[in-house]
Design a protein around this motif. Structure first.
Motif, PDB file in Angstrom:
ATOM      1  N   SER A   1      15.820  23.974  40.751  1.00 36.89           N
ATOM      2  CA  SER A   1      15.719  24.672  39.470  1.00 36.89           C
ATOM      3  C   SER A   1      14.272  24.816  39.041  1.00 36.89           C
ATOM      4  CB  SER A   1      16.403  23.914  38.325  1.00 36.89           C
ATOM      5  OG  SER A   1      17.311  22.977  38.755  1.00 36.89           O
TER       6      SER A   1
ATOM      7  N   ASP B   1      14.025  19.231  42.146  1.00 39.27           N
ATOM      8  CA  ASP B   1      15.253  18.992  42.915  1.00 39.27           C
ATOM      9  C   ASP B   1      15.274  19.869  44.177  1.00 39.27           C
ATOM     10  OD1 ASP B   1      17.561  17.577  43.318  1.00 39.27           O
ATOM     11  OD2 ASP B   1      18.789  18.697  41.896  1.00 39.27           O
TER      12      ASP B   1
ATOM     13  N   ASP C   1      19.876  24.843  45.419  1.00 35.53           N
ATOM     14  CA  ASP C   1      20.222  24.000  44.275  1.00 35.53           C
ATOM     15  C   ASP C   1      19.024  23.533  43.445  1.00 35.53           C
ATOM     16  OD1 ASP C   1      22.639  23.404  43.108  1.00 35.53           O
ATOM     17  OD2 ASP C   1      22.482  21.278  43.575  1.00 35.53           O
TER      18      ASP C   1
END
Ligand code: ATP
Ligand code: CA
Ligand code: CA
Length: 423
Positions: free
Chosen positions: A258, A366, A256
């Motif tokens: 980026s 993240d 997840d």
């Protein structure tokens, strides 16, 4: 030049939390910093130091405006990361961290519900994180540390500290301090958050036309036929670093994440002043630290002297309220990092490695979501209605290779011929 913003008052919902976070950081970090450096031990990775604040104060903590508890996690590890690998000056760090804040301009925070706060000079971000992310960071801290040590030019988020505030009624707020990829002195004209996933990864173009600060996604990138303009030299370096970083994330079972891409067009410069009008400024009236607390045992050691200077200079009473002075140029730690050397970022180059009029601000963000049971469920669920290999939650190995393949493909002249082919 100075930006003038609206001062956040004590009636603001996050005033108390913000005050507590900054007071805690200020005391905890300066306390660790005032001690003489020693080599790290295994216990340092799991250590946590507790502080209890109240309006009376005690010999460990000065009196504060509110009652709260504060925990500082692995302080020695983060100190070493900051000083040795992230090239932060301890005085600078505390000074910019604990004075004024610009509250999140990100509008509504992400799906995760995290809040973002920018330090007044725009260098640092405080991000509140979930308990699960917090536990995860602690569990991988040693591997993260080792990676940073052997990859001084990593593109991964630089974590400077991990802390927790506990409010009197029991609510616990975990947060990290990390680098802001975007510079204070350059407008960012376009922002992309790229995952290598194409399902649902689009910001509506109609809305984007009205909002220069919109964070665009993979499909916007593809449809706008964007490329990262990097000549052979920079392309090779960036590809290799991304490969290593994605490799680590795969080993840690993370997903997840980026690649955040900020684009500054040098011909447009800063004249649009994309960022200035809606600043909200937080300016805490923080407790002064009694001198004998700051200096610990050796009042004339270089550390103690340095810390006294920091505490004096970071005294909020010395700083005016409501105005923010953004630096005019990039000085600071970014000069040490290969991909952040050109005005704090990476300048575009052509096929002969000559500079072009674009600066990229890049980083992998993240990175604290492990492929947990929750994600496995989401994977199956979303997989019912779309191609299971294009949606964002796929297992970590697949996520990592898809991510890396996409990033290679978006570079001009890369293996993908400079264009991402959406099969
Ligand atoms: P979600 O889990 O829903 O994606 P989140 O709350 O975990 O959201 P992030 O993905 O970490 O949030 O970040 C959201 C946005 O905040 C990014 O797309 C980017 O615009 C901005 N942002 C995050 N980290 C940074 C950073 N280090 N520097 C600059 N901007 C950042
Ligand atoms: Ca995200
Ligand atoms: Ca997240």
């Amino acid at each position: 030049g100075p930006l003038v913003g609206n001062l956040i008052g004590e009636d603001h919902v996050n005033y108390v939390l913000m005050y507590n976070m900054l007071t805690g950081i200020r005391i905890a970090v300066s306390r660790c910093q005032a001690k003489i450096r020693r080599p790290l031990t295994d216990e340092d990775y799991t250590a946590r130091h507790k502080y209890s604040f109240d309006i009376v104060g005690n010999e460990l903590t000065p009196s504060a405006k509110y009652d709260f508890k504060f925990k500082d996690y692995a302080p020695w590890v983060f100190r070493e990361l900051r000083e040795d690998y992230f090239h932060l000056d301890p005085a600078d760090y505390l000074l910019s961290l604990t004075a004024k804040y610009i509250l999140s301009e990100l509008g509504s925070p992400g799906k995760s519900g995290s809040f973002f706060y920018f330090s007044r000079d725009y260098r640092f971000i405080i991000k509140t994180i979930h308990h699960a992310e917090h536990k995860f960071l602690r569990s991988i801290l040693k591997q993260y540390y080792e990676h940073v040590k052997s990859n001084p030019h990593t593109l991964l988020s630089r974590f400077y500290g991990l802390h927790r505030v506990k409010l009197p009624h029991g609510r616990k707020i975990h947060f990290v301090i990390m680098n802001n990829l975007f510079p204070a002195h350059k407008d960012i004209h376009e922002t992309y958050d790229l995952k290598g996933s194409t399902v649902g990864r689009e910001y509506p173009e109609e809305k984007a036309a009205q909002n220069p600060r919109a964070v665009l996604k993979d499909l916007n990138w593809i449809n706008r036929r964007k490329t990262l303009e990097l000549g052979p030299e920079k392309r090779a370096l960036l590809t290799e670093q991304l490969r290593r970083d994605a490799e680590l994330l795969k080993r840690l079972h993370v997903m997840d994440y980026s690649l955040l891409v900020g684009i500054h067009n040098m011909r447009r410069g800063n004249r649009d002043n994309v960022r200035s009008n809606t600043l909200k400024v937080f300016s805490p009236d923080m407790p002064l630290i009694r001198r004998k607390n700051t200096v610990g045992k050796g009042p004339s050691s270089p550390e103690a002297i340095a810390m006294r200077r920091i505490m004096r200079e970071s005294d909020p009473k010395r700083l005016g309220s409501g105005t923010i002075d953004l630096p005019e140029e990039d000085t600071g730690e970014r000069q040490h990092f290969l991909f952040y050397q050109d005005e704090g970022g990476l300048r575009a180059t052509d096929e002969t490695n000559d500079s072009m009029d674009t600066i990229y601000y890049l980083g992998v963000i993240d990175i604290l979501t492990p492929y947990s049971i929750l994600k496995k469920l989401e994977h199956c669920w979303k997989g019912l209605s779309a191609d299971r290999h294009k949606i964002s939650p796929v297992p970590p190995a697949e996520y990592s290779s898809r991510f890396f393949a996409f990033m290679k493909a978006i570079m001009r002249g890369g293996e993908g011929g400079g264009k991402f082919k959406s099969e």
